[in-house]
Motif scaffolding. Structure first.
Motif, mmCIF file in Angstrom:
data_model
loop_
_atom_site.group_PDB
_atom_site.id
_atom_site.type_symbol
_atom_site.label_atom_id
_atom_site.label_comp_id
_atom_site.label_asym_id
_atom_site.label_seq_id
_atom_site.Cartn_x
_atom_site.Cartn_y
_atom_site.Cartn_z
ATOM 1 N N MET A 1 58.729 82.869 41.616
ATOM 2 C CA MET A 1 59.090 81.457 41.716
ATOM 3 C C MET A 1 58.273 80.819 42.824
ATOM 4 O O MET A 1 58.171 81.338 43.923
ATOM 5 C CB MET A 1 60.590 81.299 42.018
ATOM 6 N N SER A 2 57.709 79.670 42.533
ATOM 7 C CA SER A 2 56.829 79.008 43.477
ATOM 8 C C SER A 2 57.580 78.632 44.738
ATOM 9 O O SER A 2 58.611 77.982 44.711
ATOM 10 C CB SER A 2 56.247 77.737 42.827
ATOM 11 N N GLY A 3 56.997 79.088 45.912
ATOM 12 C CA GLY A 3 57.605 78.742 47.192
ATOM 13 C C GLY A 3 58.821 79.563 47.536
ATOM 14 O O GLY A 3 59.440 79.343 48.567
ATOM 15 N N GLY A 4 59.198 80.499 46.710
ATOM 16 C CA GLY A 4 60.409 81.290 46.948
ATOM 17 C C GLY A 4 60.072 82.729 47.257
ATOM 18 O O GLY A 4 58.913 83.133 47.297
ATOM 19 N N GLY A 5 61.097 83.531 47.461
ATOM 20 C CA GLY A 5 60.885 84.921 47.821
ATOM 21 C C GLY A 5 61.034 85.884 46.669
ATOM 22 O O GLY A 5 60.744 87.061 46.817
ATOM 23 N N LEU A 6 61.521 85.406 45.514
ATOM 24 C CA LEU A 6 61.728 86.283 44.364
ATOM 25 C C LEU A 6 60.454 86.385 43.542
ATOM 26 O O LEU A 6 59.852 85.374 43.180
ATOM 27 C CB LEU A 6 62.875 85.751 43.497
ATOM 28 N N LYS A 7 60.039 87.603 43.231
ATOM 29 C CA LYS A 7 58.812 87.824 42.468
ATOM 30 C C LYS A 7 59.073 88.573 41.161
ATOM 31 O O LYS A 7 58.468 88.275 40.143
ATOM 32 C CB LYS A 7 57.800 88.608 43.316
ATOM 33 N N ARG A 8 59.981 89.550 41.205
ATOM 34 C CA ARG A 8 60.229 90.375 40.030
ATOM 35 C C ARG A 8 61.003 89.589 38.978
ATOM 36 O O ARG A 8 62.001 88.920 39.294
ATOM 37 C CB ARG A 8 61.000 91.619 40.422
ATOM 38 N N PRO A 9 60.562 89.640 37.710
ATOM 39 C CA PRO A 9 61.238 88.890 36.639
ATOM 40 C C PRO A 9 62.728 89.191 36.536
ATOM 41 O O PRO A 9 63.534 88.299 36.286
ATOM 42 C CB PRO A 9 60.489 89.330 35.375
ATOM 43 N N GLN A 10 63.104 90.468 36.733
ATOM 44 C CA GLN A 10 64.522 90.829 36.636
ATOM 45 C C GLN A 10 65.339 90.124 37.707
ATOM 46 O O GLN A 10 66.426 89.599 37.437
ATOM 47 C CB GLN A 10 64.688 92.340 36.765
ATOM 48 N N LYS A 11 64.824 90.099 38.950
ATOM 49 C CA LYS A 11 65.531 89.448 40.043
ATOM 50 C C LYS A 11 65.622 87.943 39.814
ATOM 51 O O LYS A 11 66.643 87.314 40.112
ATOM 52 C CB LYS A 11 64.822 89.734 41.372
ATOM 53 N N ILE A 12 64.548 87.362 39.288
ATOM 54 C CA ILE A 12 64.558 85.928 39.006
ATOM 55 C C ILE A 12 65.594 85.612 37.932
ATOM 56 O O ILE A 12 66.356 84.652 38.032
ATOM 57 C CB ILE A 12 63.157 85.450 38.556
ATOM 58 N N GLY A 13 65.644 86.467 36.886
ATOM 59 C CA GLY A 13 66.633 86.270 35.826
ATOM 60 C C GLY A 13 68.046 86.376 36.350
ATOM 61 O O GLY A 13 68.930 85.608 35.956
ATOM 62 N N TYR A 29 73.941 71.587 30.429
ATOM 63 C CA TYR A 29 73.074 70.487 30.010
ATOM 64 C C TYR A 29 71.603 70.751 30.287
ATOM 65 O O TYR A 29 70.760 69.876 30.056
ATOM 66 C CB TYR A 29 73.493 69.192 30.708
ATOM 67 N N TYR A 30 71.269 71.944 30.780
ATOM 68 C CA TYR A 30 69.886 72.247 31.119
ATOM 69 C C TYR A 30 69.464 73.601 30.572
ATOM 70 O O TYR A 30 70.264 74.535 30.492
ATOM 71 C CB TYR A 30 69.690 72.245 32.644
ATOM 72 N N GLU A 31 68.209 73.686 30.211
ATOM 73 C CA GLU A 31 67.592 74.944 29.805
ATOM 74 C C GLU A 31 66.762 75.429 30.992
ATOM 75 O O GLU A 31 65.776 74.790 31.376
ATOM 76 C CB GLU A 31 66.701 74.743 28.580
ATOM 77 N N LEU A 32 67.168 76.538 31.586
ATOM 78 C CA LEU A 32 66.488 77.069 32.764
ATOM 79 C C LEU A 32 65.571 78.206 32.345
ATOM 80 O O LEU A 32 65.987 79.089 31.595
ATOM 81 C CB LEU A 32 67.507 77.559 33.795
ATOM 82 N N ALA A 33 64.343 78.178 32.839
ATOM 83 C CA ALA A 33 63.389 79.206 32.442
ATOM 84 C C ALA A 33 62.344 79.385 33.533
ATOM 85 O O ALA A 33 62.148 78.516 34.382
ATOM 86 C CB ALA A 33 62.712 78.830 31.119
ATOM 87 N N VAL A 34 61.666 80.542 33.483
ATOM 88 C CA VAL A 34 60.575 80.848 34.403
ATOM 89 C C VAL A 34 59.383 81.313 33.585
ATOM 90 O O VAL A 34 59.511 82.206 32.744
ATOM 91 C CB VAL A 34 60.973 81.939 35.416
ATOM 92 N N ASP A 35 58.221 80.703 33.802
ATOM 93 C CA ASP A 35 56.999 81.095 33.108
ATOM 94 C C ASP A 35 56.567 82.462 33.623
ATOM 95 O O ASP A 35 56.302 82.613 34.816
ATOM 96 C CB ASP A 35 55.896 80.060 33.361
ATOM 97 N N PRO A 36 56.494 83.487 32.754
ATOM 98 C CA PRO A 36 56.138 84.838 33.223
ATOM 99 C C PRO A 36 54.716 84.941 33.774
ATOM 100 O O PRO A 36 54.422 85.844 34.561
ATOM 101 C CB PRO A 36 56.315 85.699 31.960
#
Length: 202
Positions: A1-13, A29-36
């Motif tokens: 995540m940009s500017g954050g400390g989480l890098k691993r996809p599992q932790k971000i999820g 009301y929102y769709e939350l996602a992270v571009d892998p």
């Protein structure tokens, strides 16, 4: 995540899952996602869900026989009573006050007393946090703290004995911050160690 400390996809999820669990009324009301590929977090508004909810917006009528109250005072009193009942509802299980029967007057008095006591307790928590610059509600505090789990670790040995360790898990950063602001230890229980001769049968 940009500017954050989480890098691993599992932790971000997992972080996104906790966010949706903590704020379900907004998250729906929102769709939350992270571009892998880029690690960029995005929140896309679900226009159809919001439009559907907007069609269900409405109002309700409050009625009282108190003719000495202005509308503002009546609404403030109603809100206060609602908060007191909500506070007691949150406290009934921890206080082992279920079920509650109201056939007897002393039990009604006890209900009222515990409602007021619970309300004062939760108000003090909110005020303590507000004095330290944390603007939040008890509902948010409760939803944050309930993510802190108490674990039981079962360790069998070659000698046939089993060690059970019961201790609190390491709290997440936001939970630890709340404990610090409230001047509470994150060790919500003292670790216990219990030996048994063998594992119980299923």
């Amino acid at each position: 995540m940009s500017g954050g400390g989480l890098k691993r996809p599992q932790k971000i999820g997992e972080a996104i899952g906790r966010l949706k669990e903590r704020y379900p009324r907004v998250a729906r009301y929102y769709e939350l996602a992270v571009d892998p590929d880029t690690g960029q977090f995005s929140a896309t508004l679900k226009e159809d869900k919001r439009a559907e909810a907007a069609q269900l917006d409405g109002c309700y009528l409050l009625k009282t026989d108190r003719d000495d109250l202005k509308a503002e005072d009546f609404w403030r009193l109603y809100s206060l009573l609602t908060r007191a009942e909500d506070a007691f509802r949150d406290m009934k299980t921890p206080l082992a006050e279920r079920p509650i029967y109201h056939q007897r007057e002393p039990r009604v008095d006890s209900h009222i007393f515990l409602c007021v006591l619970a309300f004062h307790l939760l108000a003090v928590i909110e005020k303590t946090l507000l004095d330290q610059g944390r603007h939040t509600s008890w509902a948010t505090v409760r939803d944050t703290l309930k993510t802190h789990q108490i674990c039981t670790i079962v360790l069998p040995t070659k000698a046939g004995q089993t060690l059970r360790i019961r201790k609190p898990a390491t709290p997440e950063k936001d939970v630890a911050e709340l404990y610090a602001l409230l001047r509470l230890s994150d060790q919500v229980i003292k670790p216990s160690y219990h030996w048994t001769d063998s594992l119980p049968s299923d």
